[in-house]
Design a protein around this motif. Structure first.
Motif, PDB file in Angstrom:
ATOM      1  N   PRO A   1     -44.096  30.192  95.987  1.00  0.00           N
ATOM      2  CA  PRO A   1     -44.246  31.763  96.435  1.00  0.00           C
ATOM      3  C   PRO A   1     -44.431  32.629  95.323  1.00  0.00           C
ATOM      4  N   ALA A   2     -45.335  33.328  95.488  1.00  0.00           N
ATOM      5  CA  ALA A   2     -45.546  34.300  94.621  1.00  0.00           C
ATOM      6  C   ALA A   2     -44.707  35.233  94.262  1.00  0.00           C
ATOM      7  N   THR A   3     -44.402  35.503  92.851  1.00  0.00           N
ATOM      8  CA  THR A   3     -43.539  36.582  92.404  1.00  0.00           C
ATOM      9  C   THR A   3     -43.901  37.390  91.351  1.00  0.00           C
ATOM     10  N   ARG A   4     -43.478  38.343  90.967  1.00  0.00           N
ATOM     11  CA  ARG A   4     -43.838  39.497  90.033  1.00  0.00           C
ATOM     12  C   ARG A   4     -43.993  38.788  88.509  1.00  0.00           C
ATOM     13  N   PHE A   5     -42.989  38.066  88.405  1.00  0.00           N
ATOM     14  CA  PHE A   5     -42.709  37.967  86.715  1.00  0.00           C
ATOM     15  C   PHE A   5     -42.962  36.439  86.356  1.00  0.00           C
ATOM     16  N   CYS A   6     -43.379  35.576  87.379  1.00  0.00           N
ATOM     17  CA  CYS A   6     -43.489  34.351  87.192  1.00  0.00           C
ATOM     18  C   CYS A   6     -45.099  33.893  87.226  1.00  0.00           C
TER      19      CYS A   6
ATOM     20  N   HIS B   1     -36.991  38.021  86.418  1.00  0.00           N
ATOM     21  CA  HIS B   1     -36.876  39.579  85.820  1.00  0.00           C
ATOM     22  C   HIS B   1     -37.073  39.724  84.446  1.00  0.00           C
ATOM     23  N   GLU B   2     -37.999  40.844  84.193  1.00  0.00           N
ATOM     24  CA  GLU B   2     -38.435  40.940  82.922  1.00  0.00           C
ATOM     25  C   GLU B   2     -37.210  41.241  81.733  1.00  0.00           C
ATOM     26  N   GLU B   3     -36.051  41.763  82.386  1.00  0.00           N
ATOM     27  CA  GLU B   3     -34.815  42.095  81.568  1.00  0.00           C
ATOM     28  C   GLU B   3     -33.660  41.140  81.704  1.00  0.00           C
ATOM     29  N   VAL B   4     -34.031  39.841  82.107  1.00  0.00           N
ATOM     30  CA  VAL B   4     -32.959  38.884  82.248  1.00  0.00           C
ATOM     31  C   VAL B   4     -33.434  37.589  81.716  1.00  0.00           C
TER      32      VAL B   4
ATOM     33  N   GLU C   1     -48.395  22.944  87.872  1.00  0.00           N
ATOM     34  CA  GLU C   1     -47.904  23.630  86.976  1.00  0.00           C
ATOM     35  C   GLU C   1     -46.331  23.530  86.839  1.00  0.00           C
ATOM     36  N   LEU C   2     -45.660  23.464  87.743  1.00  0.00           N
ATOM     37  CA  LEU C   2     -44.167  23.554  87.986  1.00  0.00           C
ATOM     38  C   LEU C   2     -43.940  22.185  87.378  1.00  0.00           C
ATOM     39  N   ARG C   3     -44.506  21.202  87.822  1.00  0.00           N
ATOM     40  CA  ARG C   3     -44.018  19.703  87.266  1.00  0.00           C
ATOM     41  C   ARG C   3     -44.176  19.473  85.830  1.00  0.00           C
ATOM     42  N   ALA C   4     -45.181  20.315  85.328  1.00  0.00           N
ATOM     43  CA  ALA C   4     -45.470  20.054  83.743  1.00  0.00           C
ATOM     44  C   ALA C   4     -44.385  20.964  83.185  1.00  0.00           C
ATOM     45  N   GLN C   5     -43.699  21.916  83.751  1.00  0.00           N
ATOM     46  CA  GLN C   5     -42.564  22.602  83.201  1.00  0.00           C
ATOM     47  C   GLN C   5     -41.213  21.613  83.126  1.00  0.00           C
ATOM     48  N   ILE C   6     -41.125  21.154  84.406  1.00  0.00           N
ATOM     49  CA  ILE C   6     -39.791  20.391  84.837  1.00  0.00           C
ATOM     50  C   ILE C   6     -40.006  19.039  83.845  1.00  0.00           C
ATOM     51  N   GLU C   7     -41.053  18.597  83.485  1.00  0.00           N
ATOM     52  CA  GLU C   7     -41.043  17.312  82.421  1.00  0.00           C
ATOM     53  C   GLU C   7     -40.148  17.898  81.065  1.00  0.00           C
ATOM     54  N   GLU C   8     -40.383  18.929  80.695  1.00  0.00           N
ATOM     55  CA  GLU C   8     -39.609  19.607  79.592  1.00  0.00           C
ATOM     56  C   GLU C   8     -38.127  19.607  80.010  1.00  0.00           C
ATOM     57  N   ILE C   9     -37.981  20.307  81.127  1.00  0.00           N
ATOM     58  CA  ILE C   9     -36.596  20.292  81.432  1.00  0.00           C
ATOM     59  C   ILE C   9     -35.771  18.822  81.684  1.00  0.00           C
ATOM     60  N   ARG C  10     -36.372  17.872  82.145  1.00  0.00           N
ATOM     61  CA  ARG C  10     -35.887  16.509  82.100  1.00  0.00           C
ATOM     62  C   ARG C  10     -35.862  16.208  80.937  1.00  0.00           C
TER      63      ARG C  10
ATOM     64  N   TRP D   1     -27.416  36.643  96.807  1.00  0.00           N
ATOM     65  CA  TRP D   1     -28.996  36.791  96.746  1.00  0.00           C
ATOM     66  C   TRP D   1     -29.530  35.431  96.929  1.00  0.00           C
ATOM     67  N   LEU D   2     -30.975  35.655  97.584  1.00  0.00           N
ATOM     68  CA  LEU D   2     -31.675  34.390  97.612  1.00  0.00           C
ATOM     69  C   LEU D   2     -32.980  34.647  97.144  1.00  0.00           C
ATOM     70  N   LEU D   3     -33.238  33.712  95.884  1.00  0.00           N
ATOM     71  CA  LEU D   3     -34.528  33.879  95.088  1.00  0.00           C
ATOM     72  C   LEU D   3     -35.114  32.521  95.125  1.00  0.00           C
ATOM     73  N   PRO D   4     -36.598  32.740  95.242  1.00  0.00           N
ATOM     74  CA  PRO D   4     -37.136  31.354  94.680  1.00  0.00           C
ATOM     75  C   PRO D   4     -36.621  30.556  93.770  1.00  0.00           C
ATOM     76  N   ALA D   5     -36.659  28.971  93.923  1.00  0.00           N
ATOM     77  CA  ALA D   5     -35.668  28.351  92.886  1.00  0.00           C
ATOM     78  C   ALA D   5     -36.721  28.147  91.504  1.00  0.00           C
ATOM     79  N   HIS D   6     -38.021  28.203  91.665  1.00  0.00           N
ATOM     80  CA  HIS D   6     -38.659  27.819  90.589  1.00  0.00           C
ATOM     81  C   HIS D   6     -38.923  29.163  89.553  1.00  0.00           C
ATOM     82  N   ILE D   7     -38.116  30.333  89.663  1.00  0.00           N
ATOM     83  CA  ILE D   7     -38.220  31.551  88.805  1.00  0.00           C
ATOM     84  C   ILE D   7     -37.018  31.643  88.037  1.00  0.00           C
ATOM     85  N   THR D   8     -35.667  30.882  88.619  1.00  0.00           N
ATOM     86  CA  THR D   8     -34.619  30.853  87.849  1.00  0.00           C
ATOM     87  C   THR D   8     -34.120  29.856  87.344  1.00  0.00           C
TER      88      THR D   8
END
Length: 263
Positions: A177-182, A209-212, A189-198, A145-152
């Protein structure tokens, strides 16, 4: 074998009522052949977690229909009817039996489904996976599978290793890329989340996915930003919120094992 994790299964997270197991296994073998360029009966049995006799029958069926061929050493390769390139790419070494055994042990240890993922542009490809024994139809091994990186979780962990300018270059218009659950939509906005990941050194996600729910840790890279990660995923009611540090430890152990095997 019924208590072992299931390897290489690909679907949308819900097992269809019309699912035909033998067809699914044959397609999994076809995908493995095209990714790796060759398979032995033992490789196929390991990939599917089935008896060698079952793997042999499936491979012979692919040969009969031209999707596989067998050389003098009785190794199978993609046949003339296969339309996918048989040239294996470097990341697919992580779908080899040794790596699958490592992933299977990790799936058992953390009680979830695990994957190796690789960055492709601003998406991630699921290279190899082992489904947790309790995750049937919920957190499926989505190899290929291929999915947008920012949602996984794995994709976010990888993106967090990129300098800001290089991260922005993946999204030239500044939008994701627009996705259903993100919920995030822009690079800022992504950069702000990435600071916490770093800061934490690992990523989590429930945006694919809402179930994962997932946790991701990158494979170490000595030549720049990471391009691959190992992830673990669970349905929300089994997400180990109080044991995250232990899961991250096991993920990091596996990333080191995979890199050491490569070297």
């Amino acid at each position: 074998m019924t208590n072992q994790p299931h390897v290489g299964r690909v679907d949308d997270g819900h097992m269809p009522t019309y699912y035909i197991g033998s067809v699914g296994r044959a397609l999994t073998l076809l995908s493995a052949l095209n990714q790796r360029g060759h398979l032995t009966v033992s490789d196929a049995a390991e990939q599917l977690d089935v008896a060698p006799s079952t793997a042999h029958r499936l491979l012979q069926t692919l040969v009969h229909h031209g999707y596989a061929k067998q050389d003098d050493s009785r190794v199978y390769a993609p046949g003339p009817a296969s339309t996918v390139s048989a040239e294996p790419s470097s990341p697919h070494r992580y779908s080899h039996p040794r790596a699958i055994r490592i992933l299977r042990k990790l799936a058992f240890t953390v009680g979830g489904t695990v994957h190796v993922v690789a960055l492709e542009g601003n998406s991630i490809r699921f290279i190899a996976g082992v489904e947790g024994s309790h995750d049937l139809g919920i957190a499926t091994a989505r190899s290929g599978w291929l999915l947008p990186a920012h949602i996984t979780a794995g994709g976010r962990a990888i993106l967090a290793t990129f300098p800001d300018a290089q991260l922005a270059s993946l999204y030239p218009d500044g939008r994701l890329p627009a996705t259903r659950f993100c919920r995030i939509r822009t690079v800022d906005e992504l950069r702000a989340q990435i600071e916490e990941i770093r800061r934490r050194g690992f990523a989590t996600s429930r945006a694919a996915h809402e179930e994962v729910c997932g946790i991701g840790v990158v494979l170490p890279s000595e030549i720049g930003p990471a391009t691959m990660a190992v992830t673990a995923a669970w349905p929300p009611h089994r997400f180990p919120a109080n044991d995250t540090a232990n899961v991250v430890h096991h993920l990091r152990v596996v990333t080191r094992q995979l890199v050491e095997d490569e070297n």
